[in-house]
Motif scaffolding. Structure first.
Motif, mmCIF file in Angstrom:
data_model
loop_
_atom_site.group_PDB
_atom_site.id
_atom_site.type_symbol
_atom_site.label_atom_id
_atom_site.label_comp_id
_atom_site.label_asym_id
_atom_site.label_seq_id
_atom_site.Cartn_x
_atom_site.Cartn_y
_atom_site.Cartn_z
ATOM 1 N N THR A 302 -71.360 14.150 -17.738
ATOM 2 C CA THR A 302 -72.176 13.647 -16.453
ATOM 3 C C THR A 302 -71.412 12.349 -16.040
ATOM 4 O O THR A 302 -71.502 12.038 -14.840
ATOM 5 N N THR A 303 -70.992 11.744 -16.911
ATOM 6 C CA THR A 303 -70.376 10.235 -16.699
ATOM 7 C C THR A 303 -69.270 10.609 -15.793
ATOM 8 O O THR A 303 -69.112 9.997 -14.732
ATOM 9 N N MET A 304 -68.351 11.573 -16.062
ATOM 10 C CA MET A 304 -67.214 11.959 -15.294
ATOM 11 C C MET A 304 -67.642 12.270 -13.723
ATOM 12 O O MET A 304 -67.172 12.181 -12.901
ATOM 13 N N THR A 305 -68.552 13.355 -14.000
ATOM 14 C CA THR A 305 -69.229 13.586 -12.621
ATOM 15 C C THR A 305 -69.651 12.680 -11.711
ATOM 16 O O THR A 305 -69.723 12.884 -10.450
ATOM 17 N N MET A 306 -70.561 11.768 -12.262
ATOM 18 C CA MET A 306 -70.750 10.418 -11.581
ATOM 19 C C MET A 306 -69.800 9.594 -11.079
ATOM 20 O O MET A 306 -69.924 9.519 -9.833
ATOM 21 N N SER A 347 -84.040 11.652 -1.699
ATOM 22 C CA SER A 347 -84.854 12.889 -1.695
ATOM 23 C C SER A 347 -84.669 13.903 -2.659
ATOM 24 O O SER A 347 -85.882 14.643 -3.377
ATOM 25 N N TRP A 348 -83.415 14.174 -3.241
ATOM 26 C CA TRP A 348 -83.233 15.246 -4.222
ATOM 27 C C TRP A 348 -84.019 14.556 -5.438
ATOM 28 O O TRP A 348 -84.421 15.589 -6.148
ATOM 29 N N SER A 360 -82.602 13.097 -12.752
ATOM 30 C CA SER A 360 -81.519 13.089 -13.821
ATOM 31 C C SER A 360 -80.346 12.231 -12.571
ATOM 32 O O SER A 360 -80.284 12.348 -11.528
ATOM 33 N N MET A 361 -79.242 11.867 -13.594
ATOM 34 C CA MET A 361 -78.094 11.588 -12.833
ATOM 35 C C MET A 361 -77.223 12.568 -12.068
ATOM 36 O O MET A 361 -76.794 12.489 -11.100
ATOM 37 N N LEU A 362 -77.440 13.961 -12.764
ATOM 38 C CA LEU A 362 -76.736 14.980 -12.098
ATOM 39 C C LEU A 362 -77.359 15.239 -10.745
ATOM 40 O O LEU A 362 -76.838 15.476 -9.727
ATOM 41 N N ALA A 368 -76.303 13.205 -3.425
ATOM 42 C CA ALA A 368 -75.390 12.336 -2.609
ATOM 43 C C ALA A 368 -74.528 13.250 -1.914
ATOM 44 O O ALA A 368 -74.152 13.327 -0.657
ATOM 45 N N VAL A 369 -73.562 14.250 -2.722
ATOM 46 C CA VAL A 369 -72.792 15.103 -2.129
ATOM 47 C C VAL A 369 -73.488 15.847 -0.953
ATOM 48 O O VAL A 369 -72.713 16.207 -0.127
#
Length: 517
Positions: A302-306, A347-348, A360-362, A368-369
């Motif tokens: 999830t770090t890479m995804t962020m 909102s998500w 969650s960070m995810l 955002a996307v």
């Protein structure tokens, strides 16, 4: 496959239910069809750019919303070096979105054994499409066709291999008589084409054969991306609109969806809906991952995804604000891109927190996307408060897209390309027609003959035009995608073997590992 056919049928019904227009003006009842144009205002009073603008042969006006036109119009002879610099930076930002932004975002979402395969797919496809864009893609998307029947859908081959384009050739902006150097515009639009093809990777991740993916991408780029880009963004540029008669002639040569009055500032249909339906079709055709529902498919980093999501947000300013084509008219899409993205992340996350008990960070990164996707078609047309509402809605609707809708469709869209880019793109496209209204803070439709915003904005007519764009993109791209996947499967195969999939594509397809102990 049954669900896929139902989805395509729905797109066809949507398209068929919308009456055809004979003009190019969303506000058809308010202004003459010949003069009202879905394009940005060149003044500070209404700083709303539309789609990426046009390039032209040296000494002629460009095709705003697309590029090079063979028709001679009023000269575009002024080039602002500041605008050139702005577009160079914006183009670099869009490249950053793909490599490394999208690559890291997708890479973090897959399992460890498939990380490098996703990086390779994005990196190589970006490179492949960049070359094809210069060879023939730019010409087909951004020139006027020579056949009256086909020209609303396809451009010509006049500029293949960059023929006729020199360092001195000028491309039009959305201001009369003002241009940028065309080679810069070629790179800007080429980066759009490349990232669109890369987005499809997310739906097929962890089981697609590399060679099959490349065959598909070449076919889809040629027969889906280029026609859709031409249909939405090709027009003769602002200098062609000198009077009503000239405007009628210019409108007649524009892309099919431009003639319908569809608004897409930076790629809601051309990029997001287009790639999303291609990914969804592919998910049905290629089948589900081995072990889905029985084995853990959790993101490995999830770090890479962020990090990837953050680079996407950063680069998206070039994507959206750069589509203004001039630094002086980029303020509105710039702030809207910033605000809608933040609102969607909130909102998500809030909805996830409410229903799942923990934020969650995810979820925040996905929100955002979703906001970036939804604001893309609208960013130059809606007011700041319209962008805020759109962002808040995008986070909620796309959350449903990746959970509720995904279950209904039953496809293994690995990284939720359709749930975010498809659903978010459609939401943004429809709400562009709503919040473009001046009464809701939007900029309305600019009339290049009268040189002012057309009075009496017709929201219903504009929403219908937006539905035309959505329906056309879903059906056209969906059908082309299905054919392209079948061809790729016959020629080289689409899916790796079960053993290769279990080993992981990093080793089985590329002989490398993302991480070495």
């Amino acid at each position: 496959m049954k669900n896929l056919l139902m989805a395509l049928s729905l797109g066809g019904a949507l398209l068929a239910s919308t009456p055809a227009w004979s003009d190019n003006a969303p506000a058809a009842t308010a202004a003459p069809a010949a003069t009202a144009v879905a394009a940005p205002a060149p003044s500070a009073a209404a700083p709303a750019p539309a789609a990426p603008a046009a390039a032209s042969a040296a000494g002629t006006a460009g095709t705003a919303g697309t590029a090079a036109s063979s028709a001679a119009t009023a000269p575009t002879d002024k080039v602002d070096t500041g605008d050139d610099a702005y577009m160079i930076i914006s183009s670099a930002f869009v490249i950053l979105m793909s490599i490394p932004g999208l690559a890291l975002f997708y890479g973090g979402l897959v399992r460890k054994k498939n990380m490098l395969s996703v990086l390779m797919q994005v990196f190589f496809i970006f490179s492949l499409i960049s070359v094809l864009w210069v060879v023939y893609g730019y010409s087909i998307a951004f020139t006027a066709g020579h056949n009256a029947t086909l020209s609303p859908y396809f451009g010509s081959l006049d500029n293949v291999f960059m023929r006729g384009i020199t360092p001195d050739t000028i491309a039009a902006t959305f201001s009369k008589g003002v241009g940028i150097h065309e080679l810069i515009y070629v790179v800007f639009q080429g980066a759009f084409a490349a990232i669109t093809c890369c987005l499809i990777v997310g739906a097929l991740a962890e089981r697609v054969k590399f060679a099959g993916l490349l065959v598909f991408v070449v076919i889809w780029f040629t027969f889906a991306y280029l026609p859709i880009a031409h249909m939405v963004w090709f027009w003769q540029g602002p200098d062609a609109y000198t009077d009503a008669k000239a405007a009628d002639a210019a409108n007649a040569t524009a892309g099919f969806l431009f003639q319908k009055g569809a608004l897409d500032f930076a790629g809601g249909t051309v990029v997001h809906i287009n790639s999303a339906i291609a990914g969804l079709v592919g998910a049905f055709v290629i089948g589900k991952r081995v072990g889905l529902g029985r084995e853990s498919m959790a993101p490995h980093s999830t770090t890479m995804t962020m990090i990837g999501a953050s680079l996407l947000w950063f680069g998206w300013f070039g994507f959206n604000a750069g589509s203004a084509l001039q630094a002086s008219t980029s303020a509105l899409p710039f702030i809207n891109t910033w605000l809608a993205t933040a609102a969607a992340a909130l909102s998500w996350t809030a909805a996830e927190w409410l229903f799942k008990g923990k934020p969650s960070m995810l979820g925040a990164a996905s929100g955002a996307v979703a906001g970036l996707v939804a604001i893309t078609p609208a960013c130059g047309y809606v007011g700041v408060m319209g962008a805020l509402v759109l962002g808040l809605l995008a986070g909620l609707v796309c959350l449903w897209g990746v959970h509720g809708l995904k279950k209904l469709l039953g496809a293994d869209d690995s990284l939720d390309v359709f749930g975010v880019h498809g659903v978010g793109g459609m939401l943004g496209a429809v709400l562009t027609g709503v919040f473009c209204a001046p009464t809701l803070g939007g900029v309305g439709i600019y009339d290049y003959v009268a040189n002012g915003v057309s009075p009496g904005y017709d929201m219903l007519a504009q929403v219908k035009a937006q539905l035309w764009a959505i329906g056309t993109t879903l059906v056209w791209s969906g059908v082309v995608s299905l054919i392209a996947y079948k061809i790729a499967d016959v020629l080289v195969g689409l899916r790796v073997s079960e053993e290769e999939e279990r080993i992981g594509l990093d080793v089985s397809s590329h002989g490398e590992q993302a991480y070495n102990d």
